[in-house]
Design a protein around this motif. Sequence first.
Motif, short mmCIF file in Angstrom:
data_model
loop_
_atom_site.label_atom_id
_atom_site.label_comp_id
_atom_site.label_asym_id
_atom_site.label_seq_id
_atom_site.Cartn_x
_atom_site.Cartn_y
_atom_site.Cartn_z
N VAL A 191 13.64 -12.00 40.46
CA VAL A 191 14.77 -12.94 40.48
C VAL A 191 15.22 -13.15 41.92
N VAL A 192 15.55 -14.40 42.27
CA VAL A 192 16.24 -14.71 43.52
C VAL A 192 17.64 -15.21 43.18
N MET A 193 18.64 -14.70 43.89
CA MET A 193 20.02 -15.14 43.75
C MET A 193 20.42 -15.77 45.08
N ASP A 194 20.56 -17.09 45.10
CA ASP A 194 20.66 -17.84 46.36
C ASP A 194 21.91 -18.72 46.35
N SER A 195 22.87 -18.35 47.19
CA SER A 195 24.08 -19.17 47.36
C SER A 195 24.06 -19.94 48.67
N VAL A 196 22.98 -19.82 49.44
CA VAL A 196 22.91 -20.48 50.75
C VAL A 196 22.48 -21.94 50.60
N GLY A 197 21.50 -22.20 49.74
CA GLY A 197 21.12 -23.58 49.46
C GLY A 197 19.98 -24.08 50.31
N LYS A 198 20.22 -25.17 51.02
CA LYS A 198 19.17 -25.92 51.70
C LYS A 198 18.30 -25.04 52.61
N ASP A 199 18.89 -24.18 53.41
CA ASP A 199 18.15 -23.44 54.42
C ASP A 199 17.22 -22.38 53.84
N THR A 200 17.51 -21.87 52.67
CA THR A 200 16.74 -20.76 52.11
C THR A 200 15.94 -21.14 50.87
N PHE A 201 16.08 -22.35 50.37
CA PHE A 201 15.53 -22.70 49.06
C PHE A 201 14.01 -22.56 49.00
N GLU A 202 13.29 -23.13 49.95
CA GLU A 202 11.83 -23.08 49.92
C GLU A 202 11.34 -21.64 50.04
N GLY A 203 11.94 -20.88 50.94
CA GLY A 203 11.54 -19.49 51.09
C GLY A 203 11.86 -18.67 49.85
N SER A 204 12.93 -19.04 49.16
CA SER A 204 13.28 -18.34 47.92
C SER A 204 12.20 -18.54 46.86
N LEU A 205 11.74 -19.78 46.70
CA LEU A 205 10.67 -20.04 45.74
C LEU A 205 9.41 -19.27 46.12
N ASP A 206 9.13 -19.19 47.42
CA ASP A 206 7.92 -18.49 47.88
C ASP A 206 8.03 -16.97 47.73
N SER A 207 9.22 -16.47 47.45
CA SER A 207 9.44 -15.03 47.30
C SER A 207 9.30 -14.56 45.86
N LEU A 208 9.18 -15.49 44.92
CA LEU A 208 9.15 -15.15 43.50
C LEU A 208 7.73 -14.82 43.02
N ARG A 209 7.64 -13.89 42.12
CA ARG A 209 6.37 -13.62 41.43
C ARG A 209 6.20 -14.63 40.31
N PRO A 210 5.00 -14.78 39.74
CA PRO A 210 4.81 -15.70 38.62
C PRO A 210 5.81 -15.43 37.50
N LEU A 211 6.35 -16.50 36.93
CA LEU A 211 7.35 -16.48 35.87
C LEU A 211 8.72 -16.01 36.36
N GLY A 212 8.88 -15.92 37.68
CA GLY A 212 10.16 -15.49 38.25
C GLY A 212 11.25 -16.53 38.07
N MET A 213 12.49 -16.07 38.20
CA MET A 213 13.67 -16.92 38.00
C MET A 213 14.41 -17.14 39.32
N MET A 214 14.62 -18.40 39.66
CA MET A 214 15.42 -18.79 40.81
C MET A 214 16.81 -19.17 40.33
N ILE A 215 17.82 -18.42 40.79
CA ILE A 215 19.21 -18.73 40.47
C ILE A 215 19.86 -19.31 41.72
N SER A 216 20.07 -20.60 41.73
CA SER A 216 20.73 -21.28 42.85
C SER A 216 22.19 -21.46 42.47
N PHE A 217 23.09 -20.68 43.11
CA PHE A 217 24.48 -20.70 42.68
C PHE A 217 25.46 -21.09 43.79
#
Length: 324
Positions: free
Chosen positions: A211-237
């Motif tokens: 799971v990624v928990m991301d409150s930063v938004g634009k600057d971290t979004f692509e890297g957050s997706l690249d940090s997930l394992r298959p079937l991982g959950m991206m929480i953009s809050f």
Amino acid sequence: MARTVIIDTHGGPEVLRLVDREVGAPGPGEIRIAHRACGLNFIDVYQRDGLYKLPLPAALGMEAAGIVEAVGEGVTHLKPGDRAAYACQPPGAYAEARVMPAAQVCRLPDGISFEEGAAAMLKGLTVDYLFNRTTPIAKGDWVLFHAAAGGVGLIACQWARSEGINLIATAGSDEKCQMALEHGAAHAINYREGDFAPRVREITEGRGVHVVMDSVGKDTFEGSLDSLRPLGMMISFGAASGPVPPLNIMTLAAKGSLKITRPTIFTHIADHATCQEMAARLFGKITSRAVRIEIGQRFALADVAEAHRALEARRTTGSTVLTL
């Protein structure tokens, strides 16, 4: 009358004005509360600058703690004299006193100070829904949490440790990384020293996080997706660095059938019983000392503009409160 912070137009911190407003008596389903401390949150900035539009003129502030002065018809979970805290709509917490809906106001245990209550509610209830109500997270799972030295982040680090969850923190300085580690993060990455995603892969032996928990938004979004394992959950809050650009949904397929959600706290606490249950869980973490509320900054209500400037410039650590 009560001193209250309002805006007449959207804009920078300079649009914040302190005025005297009549408070009045509570109607059915409402309370009147005299605040002792108010919390400061990024949603206040979004409402002030117009990212989240409000009908103008508008009072600001979503979080506070104080003493219940009066209750309206139908309010049974609170009474005059109760210590109470809340994080809820509508805005208006930047005030000495206010009348407001009672359903999401919670009794504050004696062992939690007003400043802790004001600093903990929005951030702590956010952490509760991130870990308990958004996607299943089990003991031993890996979570990547951005801006981990902020008010939400330091609570999240401690919450993860108390649940046996491996939290990888990111922050913008070595000092902030050390703070995250001291509060329970398993690892910390200074994102100013390079891309965080390769380091996340290294820490997780190439697998990525659940799971990624991301409150930063634009600057971290692509890297957050690249940090997930298959079937991982991206929480953009949140979107502290700006809104996330439009996403081609096929990107989620290409990166491993990823999942993504954009929750808000107000959806999770909209039901009275659910809100009270979440608050009880948060208060339990605090009173057991599993979670310690770190108040890094205090500003007088009259200095609210300077408080906003500090928050936007990322000069704050932990939670920030306005004192009355």
